[in-house]
Enzyme design. Structure first.
Site, PDB file in Angstrom:
ATOM      1  N   LYS A 155       8.685  -6.775  -1.341  1.00 50.96           N
ATOM      2  CA  LYS A 155       8.571  -7.255   0.042  1.00 50.96           C
ATOM      3  C   LYS A 155       7.136  -7.819  -0.157  1.00 50.96           C
ATOM      4  CE  LYS A 155       6.445  -5.599   3.578  1.00 50.96           C
ATOM      5  NZ  LYS A 155       5.711  -6.977   3.765  1.00 50.96           N
ATOM      6  N   GLU A 229      -1.379   1.509  -5.431  1.00 47.53           N
ATOM      7  CA  GLU A 229      -2.441   0.842  -5.840  1.00 47.53           C
ATOM      8  C   GLU A 229      -3.159   0.462  -4.460  1.00 47.53           C
ATOM      9  OE1 GLU A 229      -3.737   0.438  -8.712  1.00 47.53           O
ATOM     10  OE2 GLU A 229      -2.017   0.792 -10.142  1.00 47.53           O
ATOM     11  N   CYS A 263      -9.584  -5.640  -4.527  1.00 51.82           N
ATOM     12  CA  CYS A 263      -9.791  -4.013  -4.595  1.00 51.82           C
ATOM     13  C   CYS A 263     -10.963  -3.772  -5.393  1.00 51.82           C
ATOM     14  CB  CYS A 263      -8.679  -3.531  -4.877  1.00 51.82           C
ATOM     15  SG  CYS A 263      -7.749  -4.096  -6.361  1.00 51.82           S
ATOM     16  N   GLU A 360     -14.076   0.273   2.992  1.00 49.96           N
ATOM     17  CA  GLU A 360     -13.321  -1.120   2.253  1.00 49.96           C
ATOM     18  C   GLU A 360     -13.789  -2.381   3.472  1.00 49.96           C
ATOM     19  OE1 GLU A 360      -9.404  -1.802   1.050  1.00 49.96           O
ATOM     20  OE2 GLU A 360     -10.283  -2.634  -0.892  1.00 49.96           O
TER      21      GLU A 360
END
Ligand code: NAD
Length: 479
Positions: A155, A229, A263, A360
Site C-alpha cells: 500500500k 522503519e 528519516c 521529528e
C-alpha cells in the site's frame, strides 16, 4: 477517488481510485495463490524476474521520473540521475542476493544425524510505504521479499501511489506469477485492513513512529512478524578539529535533501562550544546557498514540502521555538506564491529538551546546540565526547548520525556509543545497496537493503535426517 496534488503548484495532477477494505482480502487471497507457486521458484528464477524488472524500470525511467516529480515535487535531476538509478541498483542487488540465500549450514550436529539449515519464505507480506521516496521505498519493500520467495501486497502512501502502481505492473511484465506483487491504494483505513487481514503473514511498514505503533497493535492478534522503519532525528556531532567548511556543506545537504523529508536528515547539530560561532557562520552560509525552486529547473536543489498541511506543521515547530526563546538565523518564513515551499532554516538558542530538538519535524530545519569543550575534573564521565554523546542519544529516535572530526580514534569511540543504525564520519546521507538501513529505539527495528533485508523476509528451518540407529532415544541428547 483520491486527487493527487502537485506540491510545487497546488494543482490536481490526477485522480486515483482508492481500494475498498473488502478489496484487500481478495487481493491478499490472490497473493496467497501466487505464493504457493513462487515459494518453490529457484533462486535463479527469482533473480531473473528481479533483473528484468530492473531493466524495465530503466526503460520507463522518463515516465517514472515524471510521475514522481509531479507527486512529490522533488527536483527532476535528483530523481532522474539519483534516486531512480539507485532503485535500479537496489533491484539488481536483490536479484544477486536471491541466489545466495540457501544452504546456510549442513553437517553432523548430533551423532547419527545430518542437519541442514535452510531458509524458507514467510508467505504473503503486507507492506506499507511513505510518500517521501515512493519508488525507492516500494523497491525496498518488494525487492527483498520477492527475492526470499514471498508474495507482496503493497500500500503506497495516498499522496504518491502512481510510481508504485507502475512498478507492480512491471513485475507482471517481467514474468512474475499473476498476483505475486500487487498494490492496494488508500490511507490508514486500507493500511489497517491489510495489516489485520488473516491471510497476511508478515507486515512491513516505513512511516512515522505513531504509525509503527498502530501497525504493531494490528499485528498482535495474528502474532505476525513485524518490520518497522520509522522516524528519525539524526544528530551531527562537530568536534573542534573538524573542517568546518566541509561540515557545513555536508550538513546543509544532509538537512535539506528532499526538503528535509528524510528519516536520516541531519536535524540536530551539536557543536563544540569553542568553534560554535565559526560553525554557525559556515552553516548559515551553506544553507543560504541551497536553491529552492521549480522541480523542473536544472538549477533547483530542493522543491516544496509534500502538502499545505505538512508545511503548516513544519512552520509551527519554528514559530513555537521562537516563542520559547529560540532565534532563527536563516529562513523560517513561509514564502508567498504557489506551492508548499519552506526555506532551509537554521535555529539557534533552543533548549535540548524543547520539541524542536526532540521531535521529528520532517522539513529543512536545522537546530544548532553547543556542547562543552572542557573536561570536568569532578567527574570521570564528562569529557567533550561524553557531553556530545549524551546530547546525541537524548531523544526517542535512533536511526542516523554523523561525526565531524579529523581524529579517527575519536570518531570510532563516539560512533560506538551512539544508539543508532548508521553513523557517517565526515559526511551525512550516502547509502549503498549492500549496507543495511534501519534503526533502534523509536526508529523501529528491521533492516532495509543488504543481504540482511532478504533474511528478514525469510525464516531459518532445521531439517534433521537420521541415518544410523541411535544408542538411546531422547530429545535433548548432546552431540
Ligand atoms: P505515515 O506514518 O503518516 O504514513 C506511512 C504509511 O502508513 C502511509 O502509507 C499511510 O497511509 C500508512 N498508515 C498510516 N496509518 C496507518 C495505520 N494505522 N495502519 C496502517 N497503515 C497506516 O508517514 P508518512 O507521513 O507517509 O512518512 C513520513 C514518515 O516516514 C516519517 O516519520 C519518516 O521518518 C518515516 N520514514 C522512515 C524511513 C526509514 O527508513 N526509517 C524512511 C522514510 C520515511
Amino acid at each position: 477517488m483520491t486527487s493527487l496534488i502537485n506540491p510545487a503548484s497546488g494543482a490536481v495532477v490526477s485522480d486515483v481510485p482508492e481500494s475498498d477494505v473488502t478489496d484487500v482480502s481478495a487481493t491478499v487471497a490472490r497473493g496467497r495463490a501466487a505464493f504457493e507457486e513462487w515459494r518453490d521458484a529457484t533462486p535463479s528464477d527469482r533473480a531473473r524476474v528481479l533483473l528484468r524488472v530492473a531493466d524495465l524500470v530503466e526503460r520507463d525511467a522518463e515516465e517514472l521520473t515524471r510521475l514522481e516529480v509531479e507527486e512529490t515535487g522533488k527536483p527532476l535531476a535528483v530523481m532522474r540521475d539519483g534516486e531512480l538509478p539507485f532503485g535500479v541498483d537496489n533491484l539488481r542487488f536483490f536479484a544477486g542476493a536471491a541466489r545466495s540465500l540457501d544452504g546456510t549450514g549442513a553437517g553432523t550436529l548430533s551423532a547419527g544425524y545430518t542437519s541442514m539449515l535452510v531458509r524458507r519464505p514467510i508467505g504473503v507480506v503486507g507492506s506499507i510505504a511513505p510518500w517521501n521516496f515512493p519508488l525507492i521505498m516500494a523497491v525496498w519493500k518488494i525487492g527483498p521479499a520477492v527475492a526470499a520467495g514471498n508474495a507482496v501486497v503493497i500500500k503506497p502512501a495516498p499522496q504518491t501511489p502512481r510510481s508504485t502502481l507502475a512498478l507492480v505492473r512491471l513485475f507482471e511484465e517481467a514474468g512474475a506469477p499473476a498476483g505475486l506483487v500487487q498494490a492496494v491504494t488508500g490511507g490508514a483505513e486500507v493500511g489497517s485492513a491489510l495489516v489485520r487481514d488473516p491471510g497476511v503473514d508478515m507486515v512491513s511498514v516505513t512511516g512515522s513512529t505513531a504509525t509503527g505503533r498502530e501497525v504493531m497493535r494490528g499485528a498482535v492478534d495474528g502474532l505476525k512478524r513485524v518490520h518497522l522503519e520509522l522516524g528519525g532525528k539524526a544528530p551531527a556531532i562537530v568536534f573542534a578539529d573538524a573542517d568546518l567548511e566541509e561540515m557545513a556543506a555536508g550538513v546543509a545537504m544532509g538537512a535539506t535533501y528532499n526538503t528535509g523529508q528524510d528519516c536520516t536528515a541531519a536535524t540536530r547539530v551539536y557543536v563544540s562550544d569553542d568553534v560554535y560561532d565559526d560553525a554557525v557562520e559556515a552553516l548559515a552560509s551553506a544553507l543560504g546557498r541551497v536553491r529552492a525552486g521549480d522541480p523542473w529547473d536544472a538549477g533547483t536543489d530542493v522543491g516544496p514540502l509534500i502538502s499545505a498541511a505538512h508545511r503548516e506543521r513544519v512552520s509551527g515547530f519554528v514559530s513555537r521555538a521562537v516563542a520559547d526563546g529560540a532565534r532563527v538565523a536563516v529562513g523560517g518564513r513561509v514564502p508567498s506564491g504557489p506551492g508548499f515551499y519552506f526555506p532551509p532554516t537554521l535555529v539557534l538558542d533552543a533548549d535540548q529538551r524543547s520539541e524542536i530538538v526532540q521531535d521529528e519535524i520532517f522539513g529543512p530545519v536545522v537546530v544548532v546546540v553547543p556542547f562543552s569543550s572542557s573536561s570536568s575534573s569532578s567527574s570521570s564521565s564528562s569529557s567533550p565526547e561524553d557531553h556530545a554523546v549524551r546530547l546525541a542519544n537524548d531523544v526517542r529516535y535512533g536511526l542516523a548520525s554523523s561525526i565531524w572530526t579529523r581524529d579517527v580514534g575519536r570518531a570510532l569511540r563516539v560512533a560506538n556509543r551512539l544508539d543508532v543504525g548508521v553513523t557517517w564520519i565526515n559526511d551525512h546521507l550516502p547509502i549503498a545497496s549492500e549496507a543495511p538501513h534501519g534503526g533502534v529505539k523509536g526508529s523501529g527495528f528491521g533492516k532495509d537493503m543488504s543481504q540482511e533485508a532478504v533474511g528478514e523476509y525469510s525464516v531459518t528451518r532445521h531439517l534433521m535426517i537420521k541415518h544410523a540407529a541411535p544408542a538411546a532415544r531422547g530429545s535433548f541428547r548432546p552431540a
